[in-house]
Write a protein that holds these residues in place. Structure first.
Motif, PDB file in Angstrom:
ATOM      1  N   GLU A   1       0.797  -1.032  -0.009  1.00 14.03           N
ATOM      2  CA  GLU A   1       0.032   0.086   0.007  1.00 14.03           C
ATOM      3  C   GLU A   1       0.948   1.344   0.164  1.00 14.03           C
ATOM      4  O   GLU A   1       1.547   1.498   1.058  1.00 14.03           O
TER       5      GLU A   1
ATOM      6  N   ASN B   1       0.808   4.987  -0.404  1.00 19.52           N
ATOM      7  CA  ASN B   1      -0.070   6.287  -0.376  1.00 19.52           C
ATOM      8  C   ASN B   1      -1.522   6.099  -0.593  1.00 19.52           C
ATOM      9  O   ASN B   1      -2.106   6.723  -1.342  1.00 19.52           O
ATOM     10  N   GLY B   2      -1.815   4.872   0.374  1.00 18.77           N
ATOM     11  CA  GLY B   2      -3.348   4.529  -0.035  1.00 18.77           C
ATOM     12  C   GLY B   2      -3.492   3.655  -1.028  1.00 18.77           C
ATOM     13  O   GLY B   2      -4.670   2.712  -1.100  1.00 18.77           O
ATOM     14  N   ARG B   3      -2.723   3.617  -2.189  1.00 15.66           N
ATOM     15  CA  ARG B   3      -2.979   2.722  -3.310  1.00 15.66           C
ATOM     16  C   ARG B   3      -2.379   1.241  -3.165  1.00 15.66           C
ATOM     17  O   ARG B   3      -1.303   1.078  -2.517  1.00 15.66           O
ATOM     18  N   LEU B   4      -3.127   0.451  -3.288  1.00 19.42           N
ATOM     19  CA  LEU B   4      -2.807  -1.106  -3.312  1.00 19.42           C
ATOM     20  C   LEU B   4      -1.971  -1.388  -4.588  1.00 19.42           C
ATOM     21  O   LEU B   4      -2.721  -1.620  -5.722  1.00 19.42           O
TER      22      LEU B   4
END
Lengths: 358, 361
Positions: free
Chosen positions: B80, B82-85
């Protein structure tokens, strides 16, 4: 009462408007990240908590019928959060950048009889592209209500306040049937030249599959699982669905059918520039103000203007944007329609009543 | 019979939770109990991070649920950021026994400073953090038929190193050739001596191409006197494996005796029309034409779902397997790995393969 279009900005001004709004969008997009993931995960967690406690609570209704009430409210709250703040926004692709395996616009399915894909086709495309263009945005009055003089008055419009109330009550079915109505799947003659990406058979299959699952869930499986109290549970589910229907329809009507929300002619919008598209989105939508919880309950559609300008930006960011958007709109002399929730809703009722008559 | 139960279970989960399974539905609750739980993926705790030869060596602890792997297989590492997987594919470089005995895995992740994924890892990962893994897959596996030549170039050494360290006993000669560019780029520098000591029959060739020149198929057959009856395992950049396998074939090695796996980053040449493969359902289509991927699909005569054609409605969203695309609205370049793109606003700047996201009924 005549809806007057404000002085329309010229092409140069529209270009400048587009540049400013695009810039705003770019800054906001650059800030996307961790905070959005945390917000979405927390929201989903609390939505599931409401749903679970609501459903478990219904089981305890045997000791007092009054116990049903808070449980119904909790379940309705769960359904509203699922539909508005989670479903509507996730299906817009607002959270796709997170790459969550299920909370994305392709996979998510919501707790409502409307098939998510069908809604995306009619809402994301038709409504968001042709917002408030007479004859092209079928969300404008849903083909049932006459909300502008551009539509011919017919006898059934005289009781359209009642029609509105029925539509509100059956709102989820209205949305589910929306695309099938457009394609004249069951009744009516096919409109020539109307394009559909999927066949009538696929449409019907998706409609019946989703409707069957939703009906089975709320009115068969859950009541049976709670067997001794099956009837109160069934009533509870029914009431929660009803409350959700009323709430969503009220919020949506406040977004586009307030007294000052403007309509457009197809000719005005041929080969329109991005600036004009923005301009139309601002004039065709209306906001209402309120505390944070109200914004969340509406799925931030209380910031309908910001939503229509930036449909794929995570919705919880809209309230912070609205001051800037209002400033930009003011600069270009574009009316920014906002007010309290009750005032806006009152103007909706007024508008429905006003156009009931020729 | 189990197939029927599977169908019933899925239909029930769809009806009650609108999810493919119970764990997916319970994920928000499970995350409260098990930190960083993600349905459908295996959780792994980082034990240590060691920078070496431009790579990060990640030692990971996995649970008992993590399936056994065969040396040479690869998996997807999900992090993950910055929030993005985000996920990328890496070969496992540790021995099979380390997993079965210690529940440990090791990956060597090559850092590309410009890469959106690997470039961000050094600043993000720290010991104690959780990352996620997919199930190990791939058929680039050691068949234990000897004699064998394991030939690696650059970070292609990782799956071969796993194969070598998974062997418990060598009864026949085996040659391991590892070509790297300069001592500072040599992976597993500390481990080679121990492996050589463990396997007297192992012929270990550490080929420093800075000193010895590029390792070419000719030099393999000439200087290193490769035995043409042996089995060959090749891993390295695309060009390396192609060159070596064709040279070996020409020299008379049987096709079945050569196994290879390659990787590589594409450098986009400018202005050219790039080949695009679009997979719709079960069929793959080569796209002709020019313009956005959506336009090219349509010029090829395909019916692709679309809506607004201006990057708003998400109806033409597809899963990109590989390749770099440019966002026509922002001019932004995507990274080369998997990701979701909208066909209507994407233009290929390298060979691209995309797949439509299947609609679950």
């Amino acid at each position: 009462m005549e809806l007057k279009q404000s002085q329309q900005p010229d092409a140069v001004q529209l270009q400048a408007l587009a540049t400013e709004l695009d810039q705003l969008l770019q800054t906001e997009k650059a800030a996307l990240g961790e905070a959005d993931a945390v917000y979405l995960q927390r929201l989903v967690f609390w939505q599931r908590c409401c749903a679970l406690t609501g459903r478990l609570g219904l089981l305890l209704c045997w000791f007092s019928w009054w116990w049903l009430l808070p449980c119904i409210l909790l379940l309705a709250l769960a359904k509203i959060l699922d539909n508005m703040e989670i479903g509507h926004n996730v299906l817009h692709g607002q959270y796709d950048f997170l790459r969550h395996p299920t909370l994305n616009s392709q996979r998510f399915e919501w707790d409502i009889v409307c098939d998510a894909k069908s809604w995306q086709r009619t809402h994301n495309f038709e409504h968001h592209t042709y917002t408030n263009i007479i004859g092209e945005d079928r969300d404008f009055g849903y083909g049932l209500l006459r909300l502008s003089d551009d539509l011919r008055w017919r006898l059934q419009n005289s009781w359209q306040l009642f029609t509105y109330f029925v539509l509100s009550t059956l709102f989820q079915w209205g949305i589910a049937y929306h695309e099938l109505a457009a394609q004249r799947v069951f009744i009516g003659k096919k409109k020539p030249g109307r394009f559909s990406q999927i066949s009538d058979r696929q449409l019907k299959k998706a409609f019946f599959t989703k409707a069957r699952r939703q009906l089975a869930k709320d009115y068969l499986f859950y009541p049976l699982l709670c067997w001794p109290v099956a009837v109160p549970v069934l009533i509870g589910n029914f009431a929660a669905n009803l409350l959700r229907n009323w709430w969503t329809s009220t919020v949506i009507f406040c977004g586009h059918f307030t007294e000052q929300a403007q309509v457009f002619q197809p000719e005005q919008c041929q080969n329109e520039s991005r600036g004009h598209w923005y301009y139309r989105q601002i004039l065709g939508s209306s906001n209402f103000s309120g505390p944070r919880w109200l914004h969340i309950l509406t799925g931030h559609l209380s910031c309908q203007i910001e939503h229509h300008l930036f449909p794929d930006l995570p919705a919880w960011r809209y309230p912070a944007l609205s001051a800037k958007v209002q400033q930009i709109a003011h600069k270009y002399g574009i009316a920014y329609n906002t007010g309290s929730f009750f005032r806006q809703y009152l103007t909706v009722l007024k508008r429905i009543w006003r156009y009931s008559w020729p | 019979m189990p197939a029927i139960f599977q169908t019933i279970y899925q239909e029930l989960c769809q009806t009650l939770f609108r999810q493919s399974g119970f764990t997916a539905a319970a994920e928000p609750f499970l995350r409260q109990l098990i930190p960083a739980h993600r349905a459908g993926l295996y959780r792994a705790r980082i034990l240590s991070i060691t920078p070496q030869a431009g790579c990060l060596r990640l030692r990971l602890k996995v649970s008992r649920r993590f399936p056994a792997f065969v040396a040479g297989q690869h998996l997807q590492l999900h992090v993950e950021l910055n929030g993005r997987l985000l996920e990328r594919t890496f070969s496992i470089c540790s021995a099979e026994q380390r997993l079965s005995e210690l529940r440990e895995l090791e990956l060597a992740v090559q850092i590309q400073p410009q890469g959106r994924f690997t470039g961000a890892l050094p600043g993000t990962l720290c010991p104690g953090m959780y990352v996620h893994l997919s199930r190990p897959v791939g058929d680039f596996c050691f068949e234990r038929q000897l004699p064998a030549y394991l030939i690696a170039a650059g970070s292609g050494v990782t799956p071969l190193f796993s194969m070598l360290s998974s062997i418990s006993r060598l009864t026949q000669p085996m040659t391991f050739i590892y070509s790297f560019r300069g001592q500072t780029r040599q992976l597993f520098a500390m481990e080679w001596a121990a492996l050589q000591a463990k396997f007297p029959l192992l012929r270990l060739v550490l080929w420093d191409s800075e000193k010895q020149g590029r390792l070419t198929p000719e030099r393999l057959l000439g200087e290193l006197q490769a035995d043409l009856q042996a089995h060959f395992y090749l891993c390295g950049p695309q060009q390396f494996t192609v060159d070596f396998s064709s040279a070996l074939l020409n020299a008379g090695v049987a096709k079945a005796a050569i196994r290879s796996e390659s990787f590589g980053i594409v450098v986009p040449p400018n202005g050219e029309i790039q080949p695009v493969v679009l997979q719709l359902g079960q069929q793959s289509h080569q796209l002709g034409g020019h313009g956005s991927l959506l336009q090219r699909a349509e010029q090829t005569g395909l019916t692709v779902p679309y809506g607004c054609r201006r990057g708003v409605c998400m109806q033409c969203l597809c899963e990109k397997n590989s390749g770099v695309v440019r966002n026509l609205l922002t001019g932004e370049l995507s990274d080369a790995g998997p990701g979701r793109i909208q066909l209507c606003v994407s233009e290929a700047v390298s060979p691209v393969t995309v797949k439509s996201v299947e609609i679950s009924a």
